[in-house]
Write an enzyme that holds these catalytic residues in place. Sequence first.
Site, short mmCIF file in Angstrom:
data_model
loop_
_atom_site.label_atom_id
_atom_site.label_comp_id
_atom_site.label_asym_id
_atom_site.label_seq_id
_atom_site.Cartn_x
_atom_site.Cartn_y
_atom_site.Cartn_z
N SER A 1 -3.02 -7.58 2.97
CA SER A 1 -3.25 -7.35 4.40
C SER A 1 -3.68 -8.63 5.10
CB SER A 1 -4.34 -6.29 4.60
OG SER A 1 -3.88 -5.03 4.20
N LYS B 1 -16.00 -5.94 12.34
CA LYS B 1 -16.09 -7.08 13.26
C LYS B 1 -14.83 -7.95 13.24
CE LYS B 1 -20.65 -7.77 12.12
NZ LYS B 1 -21.56 -8.69 11.47
N HIS C 1 0.84 -1.20 0.00
CA HIS C 1 0.00 0.00 0.00
C HIS C 1 0.87 1.25 0.00
CE1 HIS C 1 -3.07 -2.65 2.29
NE2 HIS C 1 -3.50 -2.51 1.05
N ARG D 1 -2.08 -6.39 -8.34
CA ARG D 1 -1.04 -7.39 -8.13
C ARG D 1 -1.25 -8.63 -8.98
NH1 ARG D 1 -2.54 -7.84 -2.11
NH2 ARG D 1 -4.43 -7.95 -3.36
#
Lengths: 167, 167, 167, 167, 167, 167
Positions: free
Chosen positions: E132, E45, E19, E94
């Site tokens: 991530s 959540k 990022h 990517r």
Amino acid sequence: MNDSIAIYPGSFDPLTLGHDDIVRRGLRLVERVIIGVAETATQSKSGLFSIEERVALIREVYADEPRVEATSFQGLTVDFARSRGARLMIRGLRAVSDFEYEFQMALMNRSLWPEVEVLFMAPDVRHTFLSSSLVREVARLGGDVTEFVSAIVKERMDERFAESASR
Amino acid sequence: MNDSIAIYPGSFDPLTLGHDDIVRRGLRLVERVIIGVAETATQSKSGLFSIEERVALIREVYADEPRVEATSFQGLTVDFARSRGARLMIRGLRAVSDFEYEFQMALMNRSLWPEVEVLFMAPDVRHTFLSSSLVREVARLGGDVTEFVSAIVKERMDERFAESASR
Amino acid sequence: MNDSIAIYPGSFDPLTLGHDDIVRRGLRLVERVIIGVAETATQSKSGLFSIEERVALIREVYADEPRVEATSFQGLTVDFARSRGARLMIRGLRAVSDFEYEFQMALMNRSLWPEVEVLFMAPDVRHTFLSSSLVREVARLGGDVTEFVSAIVKERMDERFAESASR
Amino acid sequence: MNDSIAIYPGSFDPLTLGHDDIVRRGLRLVERVIIGVAETATQSKSGLFSIEERVALIREVYADEPRVEATSFQGLTVDFARSRGARLMIRGLRAVSDFEYEFQMALMNRSLWPEVEVLFMAPDVRHTFLSSSLVREVARLGGDVTEFVSAIVKERMDERFAESASR
Amino acid sequence: MNDSIAIYPGSFDPLTLGHDDIVRRGLRLVERVIIGVAETATQSKSGLFSIEERVALIREVYADEPRVEATSFQGLTVDFARSRGARLMIRGLRAVSDFEYEFQMALMNRSLWPEVEVLFMAPDVRHTFLSSSLVREVARLGGDVTEFVSAIVKERMDERFAESASR
Amino acid sequence: MNDSIAIYPGSFDPLTLGHDDIVRRGLRLVERVIIGVAETATQSKSGLFSIEERVALIREVYADEPRVEATSFQGLTVDFARSRGARLMIRGLRAVSDFEYEFQMALMNRSLWPEVEVLFMAPDVRHTFLSSSLVREVARLGGDVTEFVSAIVKERMDERFAESASR
């Protein structure tokens, strides 16, 4: 337009068992499958069989199947379909790269003739890695293509390579 | 088996203009398209509409089209097809990831019932980026879905989000 | 068959650092890696180096590595493997299009010789965009290929382009 | 380096409405878009238009748009960009196969000149299936390309095919 | 609309070096990059960091870079862009699956707001396999993420996992 | 490190004939294949079999094959490999989406432990559409999974679904 006719366009140099699988699936959908061997400048030069030979070979393969017809065509595939009164086109899909190309061609064809409908079908899983070019290459290098093409096609390929060798 | 019937299975939460495009293309192939809304544990929980609501909504959309039928089903898609006397299944393809999943499902279904035939069709190019989940998300975030679903579906979506907001 | 031998077939025109990376990974798997430069009609014409030159260049690169052997071969890759007593074949994977082609070839090879096993390996991430054709093109257009090939390969490429220029 | 200039490299044989869409999107990003027609040995032989004709045709198309410039270039794309003081390069993306090739080229270009930045843009969804080669093929087979290229390009294509036919 | 502002939307749980690479490339294109952390029901959540924590962490990372701003947003990404006077959106690409999803989102966003333009950029090749979720998973399983995130992000991740362990 | 040991990590819920095919191919490469069932929070909840049941089932399947071992593991796959003295990891590849994920994992694992080497293998073409989740789904919906799993696995699946039904 007659929706019990579908064309199956391609170069078929040669017709493989993967193509045959799609033809037989097509016969379950429509009354008549017209295999159209596309005449293009590049193919006729580098091919294994001439356009006429491919058509003759396909006719031999389907000699006992009156619902399959083989012919060559020039020009746009949609014009060929239209000239035969067919609005349906069948195509086999094997891999992602097939899909992208076929999708592009389907959208282009629809753009040229909105009435055309392309039906994509999956061949038997055993044929998902087959392609005419791979079969030609294997035969050219002396490999056995018995599992990839019908007996008649294999015979004609053997003859062709025997001719080349004897020259 | 009746080859003038095709099933079009899916979750249709909700039916988009992309689905509608495939239904209308299907109607050019067969006499009757049976839209089958699959009942699965996960979908009924997280969905926007219940299975019954989806079926009712699809029936509203095709109220004037007697050749389209909508129903829900449980169990295997091939069993649903068989129970309706249908050997044909239609599916839309949009992207490479669709293709892989659909191909896998088609081969699995054929493994379960060799007679089934899946016909893949390309939707109108304008719908190639549409998906029910994207439409749900856009609507949930307050976006206008007029271009993505039919007027009736939009109305029901607006009602649903109004209910949620007033709770 | 000797499972401490693997063949690494390809065209290697020229051997890049991506190929070298796969060779060195292969040496961690087996005792001996036999790099097989495939002789095909098309490659010998349009290539940068002749088949013989490619083999010689690879031998130079691995002069200090007795466990790497380089040779050319004609015919089917599986026949080459068999002739060398090798049942293992190694191949690098970089991109989706590589994968599809390699997968198709692996299944075709297995069809021709069920005993063969293809081991796919991922090169170092820095080499995932490298290809011989791209390296040839960059060099032909005057770009610096230092980062893409070993010093010996670069030297021979420089000589080759100097020859072309002086003609 | 001037970041209000971007180059848009390609073969443009011919410029399609998909290319035009990307050019117009580029004009919203930068002050000046320089369309660079790459001179490569293979393209000049098999192409429909010569490099000079392609440049002239693009200039006609953008006659009223002073912020678009067209020129041919030899050698590496990064060297062309550098020579024009441009660090930005724009490219359209349509399909997965485009993406892989473009990604590979972007990483190779960055390897050759770390300052270059490639900006990928999505064309209008209606152009996602267009390619110059498909447009050439359709025109060659007598199809109507009105929806795929601008009026000026269509006119020049018609002239070119009329010339071929009269020879 | 101000074309020297671009938004960079995402979930950033956490911001990786991939990022960061895209942010720094974006700063070469525009005066100001606004990182928008999307508030969605599901992410808050199951995430590692709350939306507020992610924004705070990104602000720490770019404390010395006044041209980068971080904020959270609710609702449609195009509405967020519009509210900030930005017509440009940047996204990293990517892999093929990224590409398809991003392409679909870009076309959907354009459908919702035709003025928006998405600029796709390739990250450094070393980051092409980073995500991530993979970084979260590696950290959760006790792996060292030093190579994948900046020092500040690593510190906050270590604190978070220490908290979980001590509970 | 012992290069005659390879680990084969996965969730194996349940082990399919596709997995079995890869195990048997692996046994031709190395002396010992250690099947590692990964313990992850999510899998243990939604799975068909518990981690312990999966391990027990795999042990039953390979009761007569002393060179195959099954065990569960927590934490990073590379740490599991290292703890067993294995530097080799084997993985099956079926489709493009597999490939992308596997490639990403292989590069991540290499980043965490540069010594690890992942060997990708193609399963028998008849298994290219199989996945554990598809097999679970088919069984859950009452379909016959005889062709997709070994007899022992089928028996345990039947028992499990009988238990669920009787509850």
